[in-house]
Write an enzyme that holds these catalytic residues in place. Sequence first.
Site, PDB file in Angstrom:
ATOM      1  CD  GLU A 309      -2.463   1.172   2.788  1.00  0.00           C
ATOM      2  OE1 GLU A 309      -3.621   1.610   2.865  1.00  0.00           O
ATOM      3  OE2 GLU A 309      -1.842   0.736   3.777  1.00  0.00           O
ATOM      4  CE  LYS A 374      -7.526   0.305   3.623  1.00  0.00           C
ATOM      5  NZ  LYS A 374      -6.372   1.024   4.240  1.00  0.00           N
ATOM      6  CB  CYS A 424      -3.374  -1.575   5.187  1.00  0.00           C
ATOM      7  SG  CYS A 424      -2.375  -1.017   6.593  1.00  0.00           S
TER       8      CYS A 424
END
Length: 567
Positions: A309, A374, A424
Amino acid sequence: MADAAAEADATDVADDEPEKPSRIQRFGRAVLARLPVLAVTIVAGLALCVSFPPLGWWLAAVLAFGLLGWVLTRESTTMAGGAGYGLLFGLAFYVPLLPWISGLVGPVPWLALSFAEALFPALFGAVAVGVRTLPGWPLWFAGLWSAQEWLKSTVPFGGFPWGVVGFSQTESPLLPLAYVGGAPLVSFGLTVLSFGLAALVLEVVRWWRRDAGRRAAVPPAVVLPGLCITLVLLGSALAWPNVRKAGLGAGDEPPVTVAAIQGNVPRLGLEFNAQRRAVLDNHVRETLRLADDVRAGRAPQPMLVVWPENSSDIDPLANPDAGREISKAAAAINAPILVGGVVAAPSYTPADPASTNTVIVWNPETGPVDRHDKRIVQPFGEYLPWRSFFSRLSSYADRAGYFVPGDGDGVVQAAGVPVGITTCWEVIFDRAARESVRNGAQLLAVPSNNATFDQAMSEQQLAFGRLRAVEHDRYVVVAGTTGISAVVAPDGHEMARTRWFEPAYLDQQIRLKTTQTPATRFGPYIEGLLVALGVSAVLWAMLHNGSFVPARLRGRRATTDDGKGAT
């Protein structure tokens, strides 16, 4: 004269009466009287904390809940006392678990978040006291704990699953329970086991303190606690062969080689964002080094490469120079690269710079071909809820980003391989990896950016990936900007890992898997049953006690003026 004498006598009597203690004095006496129990509660919270990485002493979690069970089942603990002990337990757990947050937003938000999360164990403590008179209290306590973990993972602002007890058990014999019911079942199993052991010890101690005649006439009530312990251990043992078989790579699943790049950053902390081009260059350089090793025969040719990321905070879709550098790396390694980039959202304006945290599949020949935006973005980090309100409360509010969530299915296609992406923060949430696998992912990738945090946080996050590997019977590739990057097998063991804060690459053969575990198929239903168990304990307590508060506690609600009332 008589009146004067009466007044004098009244004065003498008044002088002889003891002075009423002040509120501060009463509070001090109350704390002093409860000091041993308060100390045990703090030890329990700290024990739960050290069960998590980086120490990872998983057995300490058993001690933590055993001690908490003793505190909450004491005769003198009221519901208000249970809430207080639960709050103290939560603070002793969360404050040392989450100090990495202070590096991003300072100490006040770190302590505020710790206090907010401690309110959930406080709620558990109060309700647990209300149900402790039910037969088989370890089972009901475990159900209540599952309910509060579900609640903290849901509200507010989407919840904060960090600290879910199941993630502390990646080295524990209870980890195979994740194959059946994910993190919620591991948490439930651990708490049932711990409370069951506490009930067993407490019952034997109470039995031993009786006189010989009563001991002979009434044996200790150990059947229910023993049954709880046995079922947890048996369930874990039955699940273990499936997990072990997956970890050995048995079966006819096709083997492929995947690589993870850890390019590193010039320096840790928020300042790394000012070095965006340097971070991108680091990841290009490390990929070129891997390509050189492949050509020299020192490393196998990967089918695909995972970057972390924020490996390209420069939007490679809008910036031709960044795009050329990524294309150069992809051409050198001759494989698609999953690039973590920051991409302007369609609604982007200078006043509202909305962006998506995006993983872009960068083909060596054609450039970007697929993407994952995301879906679960981090409040107070990637975006700021109620921005106009919180901006007035803290100067740190301006550091929050303007990211907006995506709406994809969590899967990208890279070299013909369906890869599930949990970027993440997403890996903490049960639904993210589950939806990716249910949508066809044969491999899970966790691109992460830990440059603003520390090594302890990275170790904790890696534990999430290890549990997801067992939960969904998938190999997991974790790629971090600064580490810790790793390749995890479906039994949760690390096949390879990098060190913290250094450039490195991993190049590992794995297997693509298509089976779905019970946790993948039925995880939400299993968690629902565990939450329902906790709710049913409350309902049964209301029927059992005539109200939620037990009768023997209702009669002792009032405290004495000297501060010696029950808590």
